[in-house]
Design an enzyme around this catalytic site. Sequence first.
Site, PDB file in Angstrom:
ATOM      1  N   SER A 126       0.825  -1.209   0.000  1.00  0.00           N
ATOM      2  CA  SER A 126       0.000   0.000   0.000  1.00  0.00           C
ATOM      3  C   SER A 126       0.860   1.260   0.000  1.00  0.00           C
ATOM      4  O   SER A 126       1.956   1.278   0.590  1.00  0.00           O
ATOM      5  CB  SER A 126      -0.908   0.000   1.236  1.00  0.00           C
ATOM      6  N   TYR A 151      -2.407  -0.166   9.960  1.00  0.00           N
ATOM      7  CA  TYR A 151      -2.571  -0.765   8.630  1.00  0.00           C
ATOM      8  C   TYR A 151      -1.288  -0.622   7.828  1.00  0.00           C
ATOM      9  O   TYR A 151      -0.787  -1.589   7.236  1.00  0.00           O
ATOM     10  CB  TYR A 151      -3.736  -0.090   7.907  1.00  0.00           C
TER      11      TYR A 151
END
Length: 334
Positions: A126, A151
């Site tokens: 990501s 995350y």
Amino acid sequence: MRVLVTGAAGFIGFHLCRRLLAAGHEVVGFDNLNDYYSVQLKKSRLALIQDNPDFTFLHGDLASCADVADAFTEPFTHVVNLAAQAGVRYSLQNPSSYIQSNLVGFGNLLEACRKHPPKHLVFASSSSVYGLNTRLPFSTRDIVEHPVSLYAATKKADELMAHVYSHLFGLPCTGLRLFTVYGPWGRPDMAPALFADAILHNRPIRVFNNGNMRRDFTYIDDIIEGFIRLLDTPAVPNPDWDSANPDPATSPAPWRIYNIGNNHAVELNRFIELLENALGRKAVREYLPMQPGDVEATRADIGDFTSAIGFTPSTPLEEGIPRYVEWYRSYYGI
């Protein structure tokens, strides 16, 4: 190819499965169908591909060693990991789900690939790993040691875990740092769906950082094209890697990290304008400060990725947003 796609009922996983099946490959889709967002949406995606004779769906959880072992009863030529607990802000509310899905789950998958090696393991990372970095565009040569959400930290950890398996066992691994993916069948917890729903129901939309956010919005078809091309381009060792001046994106092991994005940072206000135009309605905007875990701007340096596979994402928002709205109206009956 015989491909295992984890997260097959998810936004990107579904599109990848459909594309692989259309090309005549055999696909095993693996998903736990969790309720982080609408399970019905996940089932609606699967309904479009589950009747294909080359598709097999396995309902399982990567965090379960037994479920992962059951998936590997027959060998795969390629493995794509798209299963993860997604969402930056939700990681502040439920951190344990990120530990289980993104760390334990990915560790189980790596171990299964060690025992039953595919030609290539491709996994989704990501853009959030860039964290406190502010130099744009983000480069895979940048040091990413300062994430601002759990995350992001789990995605960085996945990259490191993959490198260990590549180094110790020669497993070809490639991680793709995804930049703000949008398009038909997109997640309902992301900005396009949240904004469209609010606009169509005359509710205010929440615009964080007082509208000064910039994102590298990347259309789903471009993301899938990148994955497809990359599958047949296994990571190889970098013979010029220098331990005294290490390149964070390559290794003497068969391991690579790439960015995949549109290479354009678009202001959130421009995104909202295009959504308004496609919906034929104006938004009521509620401006709010920056939220914990968010970053102000993202933009991908994709030079290495383009050189490796000969493809550059190029769908502009002016095309992608109307396509998304057309699907949104159709699926939700609006």
